[in-house]
Design a protein around this motif. Structure first.
Motif, PDB file in Angstrom:
ATOM      1  N   ILE A 128       0.859  -1.186   0.000  1.00  0.00           N
ATOM      2  CA  ILE A 128       0.000   0.000   0.000  1.00  0.00           C
ATOM      3  C   ILE A 128       0.892   1.232   0.000  1.00  0.00           C
ATOM      4  CG2 ILE A 128      -1.841   1.246   1.191  1.00  0.00           C
ATOM      5  CD1 ILE A 128      -2.428  -1.433   2.670  1.00  0.00           C
ATOM      6  N   THR A 129       0.699   2.103  -0.959  1.00  0.00           N
ATOM      7  CA  THR A 129       1.402   3.382  -0.998  1.00  0.00           C
ATOM      8  C   THR A 129       0.368   4.500  -0.989  1.00  0.00           C
ATOM      9  OG1 THR A 129       1.476   3.349  -3.422  1.00  0.00           O
ATOM     10  CG2 THR A 129       3.367   2.438  -2.258  1.00  0.00           C
ATOM     11  N   TYR A 130       0.680   5.590  -0.305  1.00  0.00           N
ATOM     12  CA  TYR A 130      -0.283   6.683  -0.209  1.00  0.00           C
ATOM     13  C   TYR A 130       0.442   8.018  -0.139  1.00  0.00           C
ATOM     14  CZ  TYR A 130       0.863   6.942   4.775  1.00  0.00           C
ATOM     15  OH  TYR A 130       1.531   7.082   5.969  1.00  0.00           O
ATOM     16  N   GLU A 131      -0.292   9.067  -0.483  1.00  0.00           N
ATOM     17  CA  GLU A 131       0.236  10.422  -0.379  1.00  0.00           C
ATOM     18  C   GLU A 131      -0.924  11.401  -0.264  1.00  0.00           C
ATOM     19  OE1 GLU A 131       3.487  13.443  -2.400  1.00  0.00           O
ATOM     20  OE2 GLU A 131       3.207  11.419  -3.166  1.00  0.00           O
ATOM     21  N   VAL A 132      -0.780  12.347   0.650  1.00  0.00           N
ATOM     22  CA  VAL A 132      -1.779  13.398   0.817  1.00  0.00           C
ATOM     23  C   VAL A 132      -1.513  14.463  -0.238  1.00  0.00           C
ATOM     24  CG1 VAL A 132      -2.797  15.082   2.386  1.00  0.00           C
ATOM     25  CG2 VAL A 132      -1.901  12.926   3.283  1.00  0.00           C
ATOM     26  N   GLY A 133      -2.471  14.656  -1.136  1.00  0.00           N
ATOM     27  CA  GLY A 133      -2.267  15.564  -2.257  1.00  0.00           C
ATOM     28  C   GLY A 133      -2.854  16.944  -2.066  1.00  0.00           C
ATOM     29  N   GLY A 134      -3.585  17.161  -0.968  1.00  0.00           N
ATOM     30  CA  GLY A 134      -4.176  18.475  -0.756  1.00  0.00           C
ATOM     31  C   GLY A 134      -4.894  18.536   0.574  1.00  0.00           C
ATOM     32  N   SER A 135      -5.153  19.772   1.007  1.00  0.00           N
ATOM     33  CA  SER A 135      -5.834  19.988   2.277  1.00  0.00           C
ATOM     34  C   SER A 135      -6.584  21.308   2.212  1.00  0.00           C
ATOM     35  CB  SER A 135      -4.829  20.004   3.433  1.00  0.00           C
ATOM     36  OG  SER A 135      -5.467  20.313   4.658  1.00  0.00           O
ATOM     37  N   THR A 136      -7.799  21.317   2.764  1.00  0.00           N
ATOM     38  CA  THR A 136      -8.589  22.542   2.786  1.00  0.00           C
ATOM     39  C   THR A 136      -8.294  23.347   4.040  1.00  0.00           C
ATOM     40  OG1 THR A 136     -10.440  21.449   3.905  1.00  0.00           O
ATOM     41  CG2 THR A 136     -10.426  21.412   1.498  1.00  0.00           C
ATOM     42  N   SER A 137      -8.641  24.612   4.001  1.00  0.00           N
ATOM     43  CA  SER A 137      -8.531  25.505   5.163  1.00  0.00           C
ATOM     44  C   SER A 137      -7.098  25.641   5.661  1.00  0.00           C
ATOM     45  CB  SER A 137      -9.427  25.013   6.312  1.00  0.00           C
ATOM     46  OG  SER A 137     -10.762  24.871   5.883  1.00  0.00           O
ATOM     47  N   GLY A 138      -6.123  25.425   4.771  1.00  0.00           N
ATOM     48  CA  GLY A 138      -4.735  25.624   5.160  1.00  0.00           C
ATOM     49  C   GLY A 138      -4.188  24.588   6.116  1.00  0.00           C
ATOM     50  N   GLY A 139      -4.793  23.405   6.163  1.00  0.00           N
ATOM     51  CA  GLY A 139      -4.323  22.367   7.074  1.00  0.00           C
ATOM     52  C   GLY A 139      -3.040  21.717   6.591  1.00  0.00           C
ATOM     53  N   HIS A 140      -2.417  20.956   7.480  1.00  0.00           N
ATOM     54  CA  HIS A 140      -1.187  20.256   7.138  1.00  0.00           C
ATOM     55  C   HIS A 140      -1.489  19.081   6.213  1.00  0.00           C
ATOM     56  CE1 HIS A 140       1.178  22.558   9.992  1.00  0.00           C
ATOM     57  NE2 HIS A 140       0.285  22.294  10.942  1.00  0.00           N
ATOM     58  N   LEU A 141      -0.510  18.749   5.370  1.00  0.00           N
ATOM     59  CA  LEU A 141      -0.646  17.609   4.463  1.00  0.00           C
ATOM     60  C   LEU A 141      -0.186  16.348   5.188  1.00  0.00           C
ATOM     61  CD1 LEU A 141       0.696  19.167   1.131  1.00  0.00           C
ATOM     62  CD2 LEU A 141      -1.668  18.936   1.886  1.00  0.00           C
ATOM     63  N   ASP A 142      -1.014  15.852   6.104  1.00  0.00           N
ATOM     64  CA  ASP A 142      -0.643  14.655   6.854  1.00  0.00           C
ATOM     65  C   ASP A 142      -1.879  13.804   7.117  1.00  0.00           C
ATOM     66  OD1 ASP A 142      -1.960  16.189   8.689  1.00  0.00           O
ATOM     67  OD2 ASP A 142      -0.314  16.363  10.104  1.00  0.00           O
ATOM     68  N   ILE A 143      -1.630  12.548   7.444  1.00  0.00           N
ATOM     69  CA  ILE A 143      -2.706  11.593   7.695  1.00  0.00           C
ATOM     70  C   ILE A 143      -2.168  10.491   8.601  1.00  0.00           C
ATOM     71  CG2 ILE A 143      -2.306   9.907   5.866  1.00  0.00           C
ATOM     72  CD1 ILE A 143      -5.699  11.546   6.481  1.00  0.00           C
ATOM     73  N   ASP A 144      -3.052   9.853   9.367  1.00  0.00           N
ATOM     74  CA  ASP A 144      -2.684   8.666  10.147  1.00  0.00           C
ATOM     75  C   ASP A 144      -3.041   7.420   9.338  1.00  0.00           C
ATOM     76  OD1 ASP A 144      -1.850  10.258  12.220  1.00  0.00           O
ATOM     77  OD2 ASP A 144      -3.699  10.050  13.378  1.00  0.00           O
ATOM     78  N   PHE A 145      -2.181   6.413   9.411  1.00  0.00           N
ATOM     79  CA  PHE A 145      -2.374   5.192   8.625  1.00  0.00           C
ATOM     80  C   PHE A 145      -2.049   3.983   9.493  1.00  0.00           C
ATOM     81  CE2 PHE A 145      -0.194   1.955   5.945  1.00  0.00           C
ATOM     82  CZ  PHE A 145      -1.299   1.521   5.229  1.00  0.00           C
ATOM     83  N   TYR A 146      -2.911   2.959   9.431  1.00  0.00           N
ATOM     84  CA  TYR A 146      -2.609   1.736  10.167  1.00  0.00           C
ATOM     85  C   TYR A 146      -3.237   0.531   9.468  1.00  0.00           C
ATOM     86  CZ  TYR A 146      -7.291   2.491  12.217  1.00  0.00           C
ATOM     87  OH  TYR A 146      -8.635   2.705  12.402  1.00  0.00           O
ATOM     88  N   ARG A 178     -10.063  19.191   5.658  1.00  0.00           N
ATOM     89  CA  ARG A 178     -10.346  17.975   4.905  1.00  0.00           C
ATOM     90  C   ARG A 178      -9.124  17.614   4.073  1.00  0.00           C
ATOM     91  NH1 ARG A 178     -15.249  18.218   0.797  1.00  0.00           N
ATOM     92  NH2 ARG A 178     -13.798  19.683  -0.173  1.00  0.00           N
ATOM     93  N   LYS A 179      -8.782  16.324   4.016  1.00  0.00           N
ATOM     94  CA  LYS A 179      -7.586  15.868   3.319  1.00  0.00           C
ATOM     95  C   LYS A 179      -7.965  15.159   2.018  1.00  0.00           C
ATOM     96  CE  LYS A 179      -5.343  17.333   6.872  1.00  0.00           C
ATOM     97  NZ  LYS A 179      -4.690  16.470   7.850  1.00  0.00           N
ATOM     98  N   VAL A 180      -7.186  15.442   0.985  1.00  0.00           N
ATOM     99  CA  VAL A 180      -7.335  14.769  -0.305  1.00  0.00           C
ATOM    100  C   VAL A 180      -6.219  13.736  -0.409  1.00  0.00           C
ATOM    101  CG1 VAL A 180      -7.420  15.032  -2.804  1.00  0.00           C
ATOM    102  CG2 VAL A 180      -8.328  16.841  -1.330  1.00  0.00           C
ATOM    103  N   LEU A 181      -6.597  12.473  -0.498  1.00  0.00           N
ATOM    104  CA  LEU A 181      -5.627  11.378  -0.414  1.00  0.00           C
ATOM    105  C   LEU A 181      -5.657  10.525  -1.679  1.00  0.00           C
ATOM    106  CD1 LEU A 181      -3.683   9.761   1.588  1.00  0.00           C
ATOM    107  CD2 LEU A 181      -5.670   8.322   2.004  1.00  0.00           C
ATOM    108  N   SER A 182      -4.474  10.196  -2.176  1.00  0.00           N
ATOM    109  CA  SER A 182      -4.332   9.242  -3.282  1.00  0.00           C
ATOM    110  C   SER A 182      -3.566   8.031  -2.761  1.00  0.00           C
ATOM    111  CB  SER A 182      -3.568   9.872  -4.452  1.00  0.00           C
ATOM    112  OG  SER A 182      -4.268  10.979  -4.984  1.00  0.00           O
ATOM    113  N   PHE A 183      -4.072   6.836  -3.073  1.00  0.00           N
ATOM    114  CA  PHE A 183      -3.353   5.644  -2.635  1.00  0.00           C
ATOM    115  C   PHE A 183      -3.516   4.515  -3.642  1.00  0.00           C
ATOM    116  CE2 PHE A 183      -7.578   5.015  -0.908  1.00  0.00           C
ATOM    117  CZ  PHE A 183      -7.799   3.643  -0.979  1.00  0.00           C
ATOM    118  N   ASN A 184      -2.505   3.654  -3.674  1.00  0.00           N
ATOM    119  CA  ASN A 184      -2.479   2.490  -4.554  1.00  0.00           C
ATOM    120  C   ASN A 184      -2.325   1.234  -3.710  1.00  0.00           C
ATOM    121  OD1 ASN A 184      -2.579   3.942  -7.019  1.00  0.00           O
ATOM    122  ND2 ASN A 184      -0.403   4.395  -6.848  1.00  0.00           N
TER     123      ASN A 184
END
Length: 201
Positions: free
Chosen positions: A47-65, A108-114
């Motif tokens: 599984i590969t992932y990357e945060v491609g965008g964020s609204t309201s000036g938030g950080h480009l991060d996410i929790d994954f497990y 809100r986070k915009v996430l792309s993953f494969n």
């Protein structure tokens, strides 16, 4: 006898082709998205992932497990903008992986993953050389596809960054222009009033 042989090779090629799933999702603040894959022992999954965008000036991060079929968390990452995880299934069942934006209260986070993997189909020592070449070619093709998917996501992130920077520069230039004209108007008014006072004296 050649046709059955070619048919067997074609069937093997279909069997060893890695499965690949590509997704793009939006995760609201305080929410998470979970998916699962049903695997058999010795099946492989990455599984590969990357945060491609964020609204309201938030950080480009996410929790994954990742959770195994027995409910045990076997991998976790906190507040990462991108990541990759590979596993070889030790038991059959549903392997669940989740992307969590619960740590954010407004962005809100915009996430792309494969998701891609390799199904286990037998002992390597019993595979004919031509069949092994087919496997190697399949693995090489998958690496190329993964690299292309990664480059697409990186291009999207860089484009979003450039657009955000250009927007900020534009608005800052507008603010500077307004301030400059305001100062000019104030200076003209001040000098005009000063000369009017001098004439009265």
């Amino acid at each position: 006898m050649m046709i059955p042989r070619l048919t067997n090779l074609f069937t093997l090629f279909l069997l060893v082709l890695p499965f690949t799933l590509a997704h793009r999702i939006d995760i609201d603040p305080g929410e998470k998205e979970c998916y699962f894959e049903s695997l058999q022992p010795q099946d492989k999954m990455t599984i590969t992932y990357e945060v491609g965008g964020s609204t309201s000036g938030g950080h480009l991060d996410i929790d994954f497990y990742v959770v195994d079929p027995h409910g045990k968390t076997i991998y976790t990452q906190h507040k990462k903008s991108q990541g990759s995880f590979s596993l070889s299934a030790s038991s059959s069942g549903k392997y669940t992986y989740c992307f969590s934006n619960e740590m954010s209260s407004y962005a809100r986070k915009v996430l792309s993953f494969n998701v891609h993997g390799q199904l286990y189909i037998g002992d390597e020592e019993q595979i004919a050389p031509v069949e092994q070449e087919v496997r190697d070619l399949s693995a090489g093709l998958q690496l190329v596809k993964d690299e292309q998917a990664y480059l697409v996501v990186r291009e999207r992130v860089h484009r979003n960054t450039c657009e955000s920077t250009n927007s900020r520069v534009k608005w800052w230039a507008i603010v500077q222009t307004v301030i400059l004209f305001s100062l000019c108007a104030w200076n003209v008014h001040y000098l005009k009033s000063w000369f009017e006072v001098k004439r009265v004296l």
